[in-house]
Design an enzyme around this catalytic site. Structure first.
Site, short mmCIF file in Angstrom:
data_model
loop_
_atom_site.label_atom_id
_atom_site.label_comp_id
_atom_site.label_asym_id
_atom_site.label_seq_id
_atom_site.Cartn_x
_atom_site.Cartn_y
_atom_site.Cartn_z
N ILE A 151 -21.15 44.37 13.59
CA ILE A 151 -21.49 42.95 13.47
C ILE A 151 -21.71 42.34 14.85
O ILE A 151 -22.70 41.63 15.08
CB ILE A 151 -20.41 42.18 12.68
CG1 ILE A 151 -20.31 42.75 11.25
CG2 ILE A 151 -20.73 40.69 12.64
CD1 ILE A 151 -19.17 42.21 10.42
N ASP A 170 -14.88 44.86 24.35
CA ASP A 170 -14.37 45.73 23.29
C ASP A 170 -13.24 46.54 23.89
O ASP A 170 -13.30 46.95 25.05
CB ASP A 170 -15.48 46.65 22.77
CG ASP A 170 -15.14 47.23 21.41
OD1 ASP A 170 -15.77 46.83 20.41
OD2 ASP A 170 -14.22 48.10 21.32
N ASP A 256 -14.73 31.36 8.65
CA ASP A 256 -15.05 31.89 7.32
C ASP A 256 -13.84 32.60 6.73
O ASP A 256 -13.82 32.89 5.54
CB ASP A 256 -16.23 32.87 7.42
CG ASP A 256 -16.67 33.39 6.05
OD1 ASP A 256 -16.85 32.55 5.14
OD2 ASP A 256 -16.82 34.62 5.89
N GLU A 261 -5.55 33.09 2.13
CA GLU A 261 -6.76 32.87 1.31
C GLU A 261 -6.38 32.95 -0.16
O GLU A 261 -5.71 33.92 -0.54
CB GLU A 261 -7.82 33.92 1.64
CG GLU A 261 -8.37 33.77 3.05
CD GLU A 261 -9.53 34.70 3.38
OE1 GLU A 261 -10.00 35.41 2.47
OE2 GLU A 261 -9.95 34.72 4.54
N HIS A 279 -14.75 32.42 2.91
CA HIS A 279 -14.94 33.88 3.06
C HIS A 279 -16.23 34.37 2.37
O HIS A 279 -16.18 35.22 1.48
CB HIS A 279 -13.72 34.64 2.51
CG HIS A 279 -13.56 36.01 3.11
ND1 HIS A 279 -12.35 36.60 3.32
CD2 HIS A 279 -14.48 36.92 3.53
CE1 HIS A 279 -12.52 37.80 3.84
NE2 HIS A 279 -13.82 38.01 3.98
N GLY A 281 -18.87 35.49 4.20
CA GLY A 281 -19.65 36.23 5.21
C GLY A 281 -20.55 37.29 4.61
O GLY A 281 -21.71 37.45 5.01
N ALA A 282 -20.04 38.03 3.64
CA ALA A 282 -20.82 39.14 3.06
C ALA A 282 -21.55 38.72 1.79
O ALA A 282 -22.19 39.55 1.13
CB ALA A 282 -19.89 40.31 2.74
P1 NAD Z 1 -16.67 47.63 13.53
O1 NAD Z 1 -15.55 48.57 13.29
O2 NAD Z 1 -18.06 48.15 13.55
O3 NAD Z 1 -16.42 46.84 14.91
C1 NAD Z 1 -15.16 46.36 15.31
C2 NAD Z 1 -15.07 46.51 16.83
O4 NAD Z 1 -13.87 45.91 17.28
C3 NAD Z 1 -15.05 47.98 17.29
O5 NAD Z 1 -16.08 48.23 18.22
C4 NAD Z 1 -13.66 48.15 17.90
O6 NAD Z 1 -13.66 49.06 18.97
C5 NAD Z 1 -13.37 46.72 18.33
N1 NAD Z 1 -11.96 46.44 18.55
C6 NAD Z 1 -10.89 46.88 17.85
N2 NAD Z 1 -9.76 46.37 18.37
C7 NAD Z 1 -10.12 45.58 19.41
C8 NAD Z 1 -9.40 44.78 20.34
N3 NAD Z 1 -8.06 44.68 20.30
N4 NAD Z 1 -10.11 44.11 21.28
C9 NAD Z 1 -11.45 44.21 21.35
N5 NAD Z 1 -12.18 44.98 20.51
C10 NAD Z 1 -11.52 45.64 19.55
O7 NAD Z 1 -16.52 46.49 12.44
P2 NAD Z 1 -17.64 45.43 11.98
O8 NAD Z 1 -18.43 46.00 10.86
O9 NAD Z 1 -18.35 44.91 13.18
O10 NAD Z 1 -16.69 44.31 11.36
C11 NAD Z 1 -15.76 43.59 12.17
C12 NAD Z 1 -14.79 42.85 11.28
O11 NAD Z 1 -15.51 41.84 10.56
C13 NAD Z 1 -14.20 43.73 10.17
O12 NAD Z 1 -13.07 44.45 10.55
C14 NAD Z 1 -13.90 42.74 9.06
O13 NAD Z 1 -12.55 42.37 9.14
C15 NAD Z 1 -14.80 41.56 9.38
N6 NAD Z 1 -15.76 41.29 8.29
C16 NAD Z 1 -15.76 40.05 7.73
C17 NAD Z 1 -16.63 39.76 6.71
C18 NAD Z 1 -16.67 38.38 6.09
O14 NAD Z 1 -16.95 38.27 4.92
N7 NAD Z 1 -16.43 37.33 6.86
C19 NAD Z 1 -17.51 40.73 6.23
C20 NAD Z 1 -17.51 41.98 6.84
C21 NAD Z 1 -16.61 42.26 7.88
#
Ligand code: NAD
Length: 310
Positions: A151, A170, A256, A261, A279, A281-282
């Site tokens: 994302i 990251d 979001d 929740e 919530h 987002g998706a």
């Molecule tokens: P992803 O695993 O591709 O990316 C997450 C990134 O965070 C990774 O690159 C990881 O290395 C990094 N990370 C982990 N711990 C960290 C820290 N302490 N400091 C800095 N970076 C760190 O995941 P994604 O697909 O990009 O999704 C991210 C998050 O978005 C998901 O875990 C989920 O909780 C959330 N999400 C929310 C919705 C929504 O409806 N709002 C929908 C999908 C995902």
């Protein structure tokens, strides 16, 4: 043939795909707690989103369960230890909803900058209040992206197209990917907080990320900056954000996701400059279809009956 319970909302195509593969798909979307427990012992697989939590007691009750499919990314709603100890596989759909979330983030950035909720509200109140609605442009502003996964990177591509400067942090050595290496810059966590005009959070909820953005981190952000959280409740301290908005340190924030929740009593409801969504987002038709197709394929591909069972 295996029985799969579809516990949360998925499109009809998911039911059709399981049935096409010879599985029995049970619609569990309206089951209450006791109905869920009645069904758990007879199912081989379960399909959930974030609503249905696969807690240790539910996993324990599902004596035939071989696989849990999570439509989406976050696995914080599943007791992974309990699943592992029973040899139950857990599969999810990383990336399938990434575009939907990235577009919501861009919407939030622009809506915060242009004070869209206030402008909309004044119109509905039959006012024509232009003078207090001067906003800002995102063009030329610095966007800080915390977590540069699926994302975070899609947000970066879109923000660059809007003329923003993009910096990111990251915790792991991720590769930005083609086209992004030269256009945005990796910085340390502290530098990210201090340098950005807008911060967006994209890390998963883990023990190490709970409370990652608290009062101290907000204090390090520029006066008049903005925060967007479309990741997971619990990563950002909502009460601290409400205080930062009240004091004027933050100019606006969009959420979001929430620690609780559905959102209960929250200082965010009364804080100035807040946009909140439940919530979603998706929640696009395209993302739901993509998530559905991916999760059915993964469940069927990874399906292994317990030894001695057909
Ligand atoms: P992803 O695993 O591709 O990316 C997450 C990134 O965070 C990774 O690159 C990881 O290395 C990094 N990370 C982990 N711990 C960290 C820290 N302490 N400091 C800095 N970076 C760190 O995941 P994604 O697909 O990009 O999704 C991210 C998050 O978005 C998901 O875990 C989920 O909780 C959330 N999400 C929310 C919705 C929504 O409806 N709002 C929908 C999908 C995902």
């Amino acid at each position: 043939m295996p029985i799969v319970a579809i516990a949360d909302g998925f499109p009809q195509s998911v039911f059709d795909a399981f049935e096409h593969a010879g599985w029995t798909a049970l619609d569990g979307t309206s089951w209450n707690e006791s109905e869920l427990f009645d069904h758990l012992p007879r199912i081989d697989a379960i399909l959930v989103r974030s609503r249905t939590k696969m807690t240790a007691d539910r996993i324990e009750a599902a004596s035939r369960l071989r696989i849990i499919g999570r439509g989406g990314v976050g696995l914080d709603s599943i007791d992974l230890e309990a699943a592992k100890s029973r040899g139950i596989q857990v599969v999810n759909t990383p990336g399938a909803s990434a575009i939907a979330v990235a577009e919501l983030v861009i919407l939030f950035l622009l809506a915060l900058a242009r004070r869209l909720p206030e402008a909309d509200r004044t119109m509905k109140e039959e006012l024509w209040e232009k003078k207090n609605l001067t906003g800002g442009e995102v063009f030329g502003k610095t966007l800080g992206i915390l977590g540069f996964g699926s994302i975070g990177r899609l947000v970066a591509e879109r923000a660059l197209a809007l003329g923003m400067d993009v910096i990111w942090h990251d915790a792991y050595p991720v590769k930005p990917g083609k086209g992004l290496e030269n256009q945005c810059r990796k910085v340390e966590f502290g530098k990210l907080l201090e340098s950005c005009d807008m911060l967006t959070v994209h890390v998963p909820l883990l023990a190490g990320t709970r409370g990652l953005i608290g009062a101290g981190e907000l204090q390090r952000m520029k006066v008049g900056s903005y925060l967007v959280d479309c990741a997971r409740g619990g990563i950002v301290d909502e009460a601290a954000v409400a205080r930062a908005l009240e004091s004027g340190h933050l100019a606006g924030a969009a959420f979001d996701v929430f620690a609780e929740e559905p959102l209960g009593e929250s200082a965010l409801r009364r804080a100035p400059g807040v946009i909140m969504t439940p919530h979603i987002g998706a929640s696009t038709r395209e993302s739901q279809e993509r998530v559905g197709t991916d999760i059915v394929r993964k469940i069927i591909e990874n399906w292994q009956p317990a030894s001695g069972r057909e």
